[in-house]
Scaffold this active site. Structure first.
Site, short mmCIF file in Angstrom:
data_model
loop_
_atom_site.label_atom_id
_atom_site.label_comp_id
_atom_site.label_asym_id
_atom_site.label_seq_id
_atom_site.Cartn_x
_atom_site.Cartn_y
_atom_site.Cartn_z
N HIS A 16 126.38 46.77 -66.38
CA HIS A 16 125.28 45.83 -66.05
C HIS A 16 124.81 45.16 -67.34
O HIS A 16 124.10 45.77 -68.13
CB HIS A 16 124.11 46.60 -65.40
N HIS A 18 123.54 41.15 -69.16
CA HIS A 18 123.24 39.72 -69.08
C HIS A 18 123.79 39.05 -70.34
O HIS A 18 123.32 39.36 -71.44
CB HIS A 18 121.73 39.49 -68.98
N ARG A 20 124.08 35.60 -70.46
CA ARG A 20 123.54 34.22 -70.48
C ARG A 20 124.68 33.21 -70.61
O ARG A 20 125.82 33.50 -70.28
CB ARG A 20 122.50 34.04 -71.61
N ASN A 44 122.74 35.91 -62.88
CA ASN A 44 121.44 35.22 -62.76
C ASN A 44 121.27 34.13 -63.82
O ASN A 44 120.30 34.12 -64.57
CB ASN A 44 120.27 36.22 -62.78
N LYS A 111 125.77 40.67 -56.39
CA LYS A 111 124.45 41.14 -56.81
C LYS A 111 123.36 40.65 -55.87
O LYS A 111 123.26 39.46 -55.58
CB LYS A 111 124.18 40.61 -58.24
N HIS A 148 119.14 44.91 -57.37
CA HIS A 148 117.88 45.05 -58.12
C HIS A 148 116.89 45.57 -57.09
O HIS A 148 116.32 44.81 -56.31
CB HIS A 148 117.43 43.70 -58.71
N HIS A 186 119.90 49.78 -62.73
CA HIS A 186 118.82 50.14 -63.67
C HIS A 186 117.71 50.97 -63.01
O HIS A 186 116.57 50.54 -62.94
CB HIS A 186 118.25 48.92 -64.37
N LEU A 231 112.11 44.66 -66.41
CA LEU A 231 111.98 44.99 -64.99
C LEU A 231 113.23 45.72 -64.51
O LEU A 231 114.33 45.31 -64.90
CB LEU A 231 111.77 43.71 -64.16
N ASP A 259 121.74 46.85 -68.99
CA ASP A 259 120.79 45.81 -68.60
C ASP A 259 120.27 45.06 -69.83
O ASP A 259 119.12 44.61 -69.87
CB ASP A 259 119.62 46.37 -67.78
N HIS A 263 116.24 37.45 -74.44
CA HIS A 263 115.30 36.33 -74.29
C HIS A 263 114.86 35.97 -75.71
O HIS A 263 114.66 36.87 -76.54
CB HIS A 263 114.05 36.74 -73.49
N ALA A 275 110.73 39.21 -68.97
CA ALA A 275 111.15 40.61 -68.83
C ALA A 275 112.57 40.78 -69.32
O ALA A 275 113.45 40.00 -68.96
CB ALA A 275 111.06 41.02 -67.36
#
Ligand code: NCD
Ligand code: ZN
Ligand code: ZN
Length: 356
Positions: A16, A18, A20, A44, A111, A148, A186, A231, A259, A263, A275
């Site tokens: 899992h 991200h 981007r 996402n 997902k 999620h 997560h 989150l 996870d 950011h 988050a």
């Protein structure tokens, strides 16, 4: 194995992450590829990755970005033989035909973001029953559903949203699709750990390094600390303890999912901060610390390198990595285009070092 100075394990996977897109992708992809053989890449983006075509194009961008990354100076590294495992973002209108196409194209999972639950979840599912034809296809094809698992009902206390999701949705969903592979992503609570542990072979869970290392006090120590905000949010100490117990139990139902969610620093240090914790830079060092804290390093390999692959029905990796008990200074920040990216534990010393 009580407290060895060094451990060598099969090269792990991150189930899992991200990564981007665009500039941000180019800044983070090397960190994940340096430590992990494969990673399940979350869909996402803005706009979300809802079709096979978009997922394959995203995969090509990840590999093109990775090809430009240089190995960190002074590190031997296992190289960048990295495979992004792609996912689709489930919406109310995802069709069974799209699922079949995705499966045929090597997309590994789908997902489910409840609409409004987390970063870039606006296009997520508004009513789980609307997804039943897609879920039926996934069950038939053996394609895992990654969830999620938090309710979005604002009348439910933020800290209870994961446990309430189990009661309101997951129990029924598993009755309706008894052979659908489901990963609770997560997990953050004792309730989730116990629920997954008690489930059958179709149910698994990922656990992050930060939820193994921290409880919710971390968000409020000496002032509000946005870099510990993610989150589902960090919970009480008893939940952290339950997660450590699950991860180190040797149960094949729990596996590594960082996870890691980058950011820009100024968007986290904000009146309405984003988050997500950035852990990809030192993921295995953090997991080693968590397992070592309870003298359970002998269970790290299965958690990091075997259980996820077995659950997904993918081959285990063959390479190795080595971690050494040796102080390792974390940078204050990482480059993130014109912004900064603050990794978890920025400026602190980690007790474990990734050697090769
Ligand atoms: C993730 C992100 O930033 O994309 N944030 C987070 O706090 N975990 C989204 C998610 O995994 O829920
Ligand atoms: Zn999430
Ligand atoms: Zn995530």
């Amino acid at each position: 194995m009580n407290s060895p100075q060094e451990i060598t394990i099969t090269r792990p996977d991150d189930w899992h992450v991200h990564l981007r897109d665009s500039d941000a992708l180019s800044k983070v992809v090397g960190h994940t590829a340096f430590q992990f053989a494969r990673a399940v890449v979350m869909p996402n983006l803005k706009p979300p990755v809802t079709t096979t075509e978009q997922a394959l194009a995203y995969k090509a961008r990840i590999l093109a970005s990775l090809a430009k990354v240089k190995l960190p100076i002074g590190l031997k590294g296992v190289g960048f033989a990295f495979e992004p495992l792609m996912t689709l973002y489930l919406t109310d209108t995802t069709t069974a035909a799209e699922i079949e196409k995705a499966k045929g194209a090597g997309i590994v999972a789908v997902k489910l973001y409840p609409s409004g639950a987390t970063t870039n979840s606006d296009s997520g599912v508004t009513d789980i029953r609307k997804t039943y034809s897609a879920l039926e296809a996934m069950q038939r094809l053996g394609m895992p559903l990654l969830i999620h698992a938090e309710v979005t009902d604002s009348s439910v206390d933020l800290f209870d949203r994961e446990a309430v999701f189990i009661d309101r949705y997951l129990i029924q969903l598993r009755k309706d699709f008894p052979e659908l592979k489901i990963v609770m992503e997560h997990i953050t609570t004792e309730e989730a750990a116990q629920y997954v542990q008690a489930g059958n072979q179709y149910l698994g869970a990922t656990i992050t390094a930060h939820h193994l290392l921290y409880n919710r006090n971390a968000i409020f120590t000496g002032g509000i600390r946005p870099h510990y905000y993610c989150l589902p949010v960090l919970k009480r100490e008893k939940h952290r303890v339950a997660l450590v117990k699950a991860a180190t139990s040797g149960s094949p139902k729990f596996f590594l999912g960082t996870d890691s969610a980058p950011h820009a620093a100024h968007l986290k240090e904000h009146a309405s901060g984003c988050a997500g914790c950035y852990t990809a830079f030192s993921a295995m060092e953090l997991y080693a610390e968590a397992f070592d804290s309870v003298g359970a390093l002998e269970h790290l390999e299965a958690f990091a390198s075997f259980n996820g692959a077995d659950f997904y029905g993918l081959p285990r990796n063959t390479g190795k990595i080595t971690l050494r008990r040796e102080s390792c200074q974390m940078p204050e920040y990482l480059a993130f285009g014109r912004a900064k990216l603050i990794p978890l534990r920025a400026g602190e010393a980690l007790p474990w070092r990734f050697v090769s």
